[in-house]
Design a protein around this motif. Structure first.
Motif, PDB file in Angstrom:
ATOM      1  N   VAL A 247     -10.797  23.704  73.578  1.00  0.00           N
ATOM      2  CA  VAL A 247     -10.175  24.065  72.580  1.00  0.00           C
ATOM      3  C   VAL A 247      -9.206  25.184  72.906  1.00  0.00           C
ATOM      4  O   VAL A 247      -9.609  26.220  73.543  1.00  0.00           O
ATOM      5  CB  VAL A 247     -10.885  24.315  71.194  1.00  0.00           C
ATOM      6  CG1 VAL A 247     -10.317  24.838  70.121  1.00  0.00           C
ATOM      7  CG2 VAL A 247     -11.729  23.119  71.005  1.00  0.00           C
TER       8      VAL A 247
ATOM      9  N   THR B  87      -6.634  28.750  69.293  1.00  0.00           N
ATOM     10  CA  THR B  87      -7.308  28.981  67.530  1.00  0.00           C
ATOM     11  C   THR B  87      -8.059  30.255  67.851  1.00  0.00           C
ATOM     12  O   THR B  87      -8.242  30.848  68.967  1.00  0.00           O
ATOM     13  CB  THR B  87      -8.517  27.989  67.363  1.00  0.00           C
ATOM     14  OG1 THR B  87      -9.671  27.976  68.470  1.00  0.00           O
ATOM     15  CG2 THR B  87      -7.858  26.406  67.402  1.00  0.00           C
ATOM     16  N   ASP B  88      -8.596  30.826  66.853  1.00  0.00           N
ATOM     17  CA  ASP B  88      -9.357  31.994  66.781  1.00  0.00           C
ATOM     18  C   ASP B  88     -10.568  31.882  67.457  1.00  0.00           C
ATOM     19  O   ASP B  88     -11.559  30.765  67.195  1.00  0.00           O
ATOM     20  CB  ASP B  88      -9.816  32.424  65.228  1.00  0.00           C
ATOM     21  CG  ASP B  88     -10.489  33.688  64.890  1.00  0.00           C
ATOM     22  OD1 ASP B  88     -10.388  34.641  65.665  1.00  0.00           O
ATOM     23  OD2 ASP B  88     -11.379  33.908  63.987  1.00  0.00           O
TER      24      ASP B  88
ATOM     25  N   SER C  49     -11.047  30.738  70.226  1.00  0.00           N
ATOM     26  CA  SER C  49     -10.584  29.454  71.103  1.00  0.00           C
ATOM     27  C   SER C  49     -11.940  28.559  70.758  1.00  0.00           C
ATOM     28  O   SER C  49     -12.326  27.635  71.450  1.00  0.00           O
ATOM     29  CB  SER C  49     -10.764  29.655  72.613  1.00  0.00           C
ATOM     30  OG  SER C  49      -9.608  30.528  73.079  1.00  0.00           O
ATOM     31  N   VAL C  50     -12.186  28.503  69.611  1.00  0.00           N
ATOM     32  CA  VAL C  50     -13.083  27.109  69.170  1.00  0.00           C
ATOM     33  C   VAL C  50     -12.663  26.656  67.828  1.00  0.00           C
ATOM     34  O   VAL C  50     -11.693  27.050  67.176  1.00  0.00           O
ATOM     35  CB  VAL C  50     -14.441  28.013  68.595  1.00  0.00           C
ATOM     36  CG1 VAL C  50     -15.117  28.658  69.866  1.00  0.00           C
ATOM     37  CG2 VAL C  50     -14.577  29.061  67.561  1.00  0.00           C
ATOM     38  N   GLU C  51     -13.136  25.222  67.756  1.00  0.00           N
ATOM     39  CA  GLU C  51     -12.944  24.529  66.334  1.00  0.00           C
ATOM     40  C   GLU C  51     -14.432  24.188  65.893  1.00  0.00           C
ATOM     41  O   GLU C  51     -15.427  24.155  66.553  1.00  0.00           O
ATOM     42  CB  GLU C  51     -12.301  23.482  66.642  1.00  0.00           C
ATOM     43  CG  GLU C  51     -12.925  22.349  67.302  1.00  0.00           C
ATOM     44  CD  GLU C  51     -12.137  21.113  67.770  1.00  0.00           C
ATOM     45  OE1 GLU C  51     -11.145  21.186  68.090  1.00  0.00           O
ATOM     46  OE2 GLU C  51     -12.785  20.198  67.435  1.00  0.00           O
TER      47      GLU C  51
ATOM     48  N   PRO D 207     -19.631  25.143  66.061  1.00  0.00           N
ATOM     49  CA  PRO D 207     -18.450  25.765  66.719  1.00  0.00           C
ATOM     50  C   PRO D 207     -18.403  25.131  68.067  1.00  0.00           C
ATOM     51  O   PRO D 207     -19.642  25.131  68.759  1.00  0.00           O
ATOM     52  CB  PRO D 207     -18.682  27.278  67.188  1.00  0.00           C
ATOM     53  CG  PRO D 207     -20.028  27.553  66.810  1.00  0.00           C
ATOM     54  CD  PRO D 207     -20.478  26.600  65.930  1.00  0.00           C
TER      55      PRO D 207
ATOM     56  N   HIS E 208     -16.089  24.994  71.965  1.00  0.00           N
ATOM     57  CA  HIS E 208     -15.080  25.404  72.629  1.00  0.00           C
ATOM     58  C   HIS E 208     -14.651  23.948  73.553  1.00  0.00           C
ATOM     59  O   HIS E 208     -13.517  23.961  73.769  1.00  0.00           O
ATOM     60  CB  HIS E 208     -15.396  26.413  73.695  1.00  0.00           C
ATOM     61  CG  HIS E 208     -14.311  26.863  74.395  1.00  0.00           C
ATOM     62  ND1 HIS E 208     -13.092  27.354  74.273  1.00  0.00           N
ATOM     63  CD2 HIS E 208     -14.252  26.861  75.967  1.00  0.00           C
ATOM     64  CE1 HIS E 208     -12.116  27.585  75.235  1.00  0.00           C
ATOM     65  NE2 HIS E 208     -12.985  27.396  76.463  1.00  0.00           N
TER      66      HIS E 208
ATOM     67  N   VAL F  43      -6.570  21.192  69.733  1.00  0.00           N
ATOM     68  CA  VAL F  43      -7.597  20.923  68.851  1.00  0.00           C
ATOM     69  C   VAL F  43      -8.045  19.359  68.884  1.00  0.00           C
ATOM     70  O   VAL F  43      -6.947  18.703  69.076  1.00  0.00           O
ATOM     71  CB  VAL F  43      -7.291  21.289  67.593  1.00  0.00           C
ATOM     72  CG1 VAL F  43      -8.432  20.770  66.381  1.00  0.00           C
ATOM     73  CG2 VAL F  43      -7.366  22.976  67.439  1.00  0.00           C
TER      74      VAL F  43
ATOM     75  N   VAL G 129     -13.053  18.896  60.935  1.00  0.00           N
ATOM     76  CA  VAL G 129     -12.827  19.896  62.076  1.00  0.00           C
ATOM     77  C   VAL G 129     -12.279  21.051  61.305  1.00  0.00           C
ATOM     78  O   VAL G 129     -11.308  20.785  60.371  1.00  0.00           O
ATOM     79  CB  VAL G 129     -11.996  19.278  63.144  1.00  0.00           C
ATOM     80  CG1 VAL G 129     -11.644  20.342  64.001  1.00  0.00           C
ATOM     81  CG2 VAL G 129     -12.764  18.460  64.045  1.00  0.00           C
TER      82      VAL G 129
ATOM     83  N   PHE H 117     -10.507  24.931  62.012  1.00  0.00           N
ATOM     84  CA  PHE H 117     -10.228  25.831  63.000  1.00  0.00           C
ATOM     85  C   PHE H 117      -9.038  26.907  62.211  1.00  0.00           C
ATOM     86  O   PHE H 117      -8.472  26.663  61.022  1.00  0.00           O
ATOM     87  CB  PHE H 117      -9.559  25.221  64.123  1.00  0.00           C
ATOM     88  CG  PHE H 117      -8.141  24.516  64.003  1.00  0.00           C
ATOM     89  CD1 PHE H 117      -8.329  22.940  63.550  1.00  0.00           C
ATOM     90  CD2 PHE H 117      -7.036  24.829  64.038  1.00  0.00           C
ATOM     91  CE1 PHE H 117      -7.342  22.258  63.432  1.00  0.00           C
ATOM     92  CE2 PHE H 117      -5.895  24.041  63.763  1.00  0.00           C
ATOM     93  CZ  PHE H 117      -5.854  22.905  63.311  1.00  0.00           C
ATOM     94  N   THR H 118      -9.080  28.030  62.702  1.00  0.00           N
ATOM     95  CA  THR H 118      -8.322  29.109  62.348  1.00  0.00           C
ATOM     96  C   THR H 118      -7.239  29.533  63.302  1.00  0.00           C
ATOM     97  O   THR H 118      -7.365  29.602  64.279  1.00  0.00           O
ATOM     98  CB  THR H 118      -8.963  30.229  61.761  1.00  0.00           C
ATOM     99  OG1 THR H 118     -10.255  29.827  60.942  1.00  0.00           O
ATOM    100  CG2 THR H 118      -8.407  31.549  61.351  1.00  0.00           C
TER     101      THR H 118
END
Ligand SMILES: [Cu+2]
Length: 369
Positions: A280, A283-284, A286-288, A294, A296, A316, A324, A326-327
């Protein structure tokens, strides 16, 4: 006196073995570093890479993972013209300096500071467990520069050496004739220990200053009053009732700049995708969140689809029968193409057959306004 063949002067040069195998290995290391920088330069100037055009987006792709907030990455992204040329010039200098062995020590300092700065900006994505894939080669570069400085690179097979020999000969000639003696070549001066101190300090200071700037430079993401306004975008993957193909809905959508929280509800069946890159990014942190926890690196045992926007460095992965979240922080307006890279095609080759690549199904546009 006449012709000199050995070390030109007693100071400085005598402390280093300039012709042994160790010295030669060091010079080959220096030349190898020069080749690496020359290749970087080729990458920068090759028009098909759009390096200058994409510089802003590349800088911003680090924004979600930089510690202390996205402020510094946003600043660099907003001044892409200055920073892209700065990076290009530094790259040109390092390639020439290391290949020719011209101003070798200065090149070690410039390269070391450059790597320290880049390494600092990547701390946020480097030190997440189990670790990002964009750690980069900068720790290795730093080790090489330290080796070059400590070993005293540039003392043979180099322009520096040629300059210092030429100058030493002139000094000797002038001294023999009783003329004013020119200054010693700065490249072979006895200030080696001082240089090592400056080199070490330069690397530590630039690393620390970059970290400080990352914390100090305010984020340009609109924050308003009170808690940061967050926009929510909900996407669904479901099977099209007419042809049975999996389909993202909506495929084309508009979001505002600022922080956007995505939810992908995937109703498709779980799928094992052994070749999944599955890391991933963009994203904020690097996680979803997959069903609330969470990730990675998403387990390849279940990846039905993916949501990728290369221009934003966004990757993602969406497991089947899961939710899922994610930010992402969007800074620039524009229209960005997203697509799924998971092999979900319905034909013989699931990587190339529809719905893969079919607009409204596995590709579409995200407009940031
Ligand atoms: Cu797909």
């Amino acid at each position: 006196m006449g012709e000199t063949s050995g070390p030109p002067t007693g100071t400085g040069a005598r402390r280093f073995d300039v012709s042994g195998p160790r010295a030669l290995a060091l010079e080959f290391l220096r030349i190898a570093v020069g080749l690496v920088w020359a290749l970087n330069l080729v990458f920068i100037v090759a028009p098909q890479n759009h390096w200058f055009a994409d510089f802003s987006a590349t800088a911003l792709s680090y924004a979600p993972t930089t510690i202390g907030g996205p402020g510094l990455a946003q600043y660099v992204g907003a001044h892409a013209a200055v920073f892209s040329w700065l990076v290009a010039l530094v790259t040109t200098y390092l390639a020439a300096a290391f290949l020719l062995g011209f101003t070798t020590r200065l090149a070690c300092l410039v390269g070391g500071v450059f790597s320290a700065i880049l390494l600092a900006t990547q701390v946020g994505s480097t030190f997440v467990f189990p670790g990002g894939t964009d750690v980069g080669e900068h720790p290795l570069y730093l080790v090489i520069y330290i080796a070059l400085v400590v070993g005293g690179a540039g003392r043979t097979l180099s322009v520096d050496r040629w300059l210092s020999d030429t100058l030493a000969r002139r000094r000797a000639e002038h001294a023999a004739r009783g003329l004013p003696v020119p200054r010693r070549a700065w490249t072979a001066g006895p200030s080696y220990r001082f240089f090592l101190a400056y080199f070490t300090a330069g690397i530590l200071v630039s690393f620390a200053v970059t970290l400080g700037l990352m914390v100090a430079v305010p984020s340009s993401t609109p924050s308003g009053v009170g808690p940061t306004p967050v926009y929510y975008e909900n996407l669904t993957v479901s099977l099209n009732p007419v042809n049975g193909w999996p389909q993202y809905t909506p495929a084309n959508f508009t979001v505002p700049t600022g922080r956007v929280v995505f939810t992908i509800t995937d109703h498709d069946s779980p799928m094992n995708w052994s070749q999944c890159p599955c890391v991933v990014s963009g994203t904020d942190k690097s996680v979803e969140m997959v069903n609330g926890s969470p990730d990675h690196i998403v387990p390849s045992s279940n990846v039905a689809h993916s949501f990728n926007i290369p221009q934003l460095g966004l990757d993602v992965y969406s497991p089947g029968q899961s939710v899922v979240v994610f930010t992402i922080d969007l800074i620039n307006t524009g229209t960005f193409v997203w697509f799924c890279i998971a092999p979900c095609g319905a034909g013989a080759n699931p990587y190339t057959t529809p719905p893969m690549g079919t607009p409204g199904f596995m590709t579409g546009t995200m407009t940031v306004s």
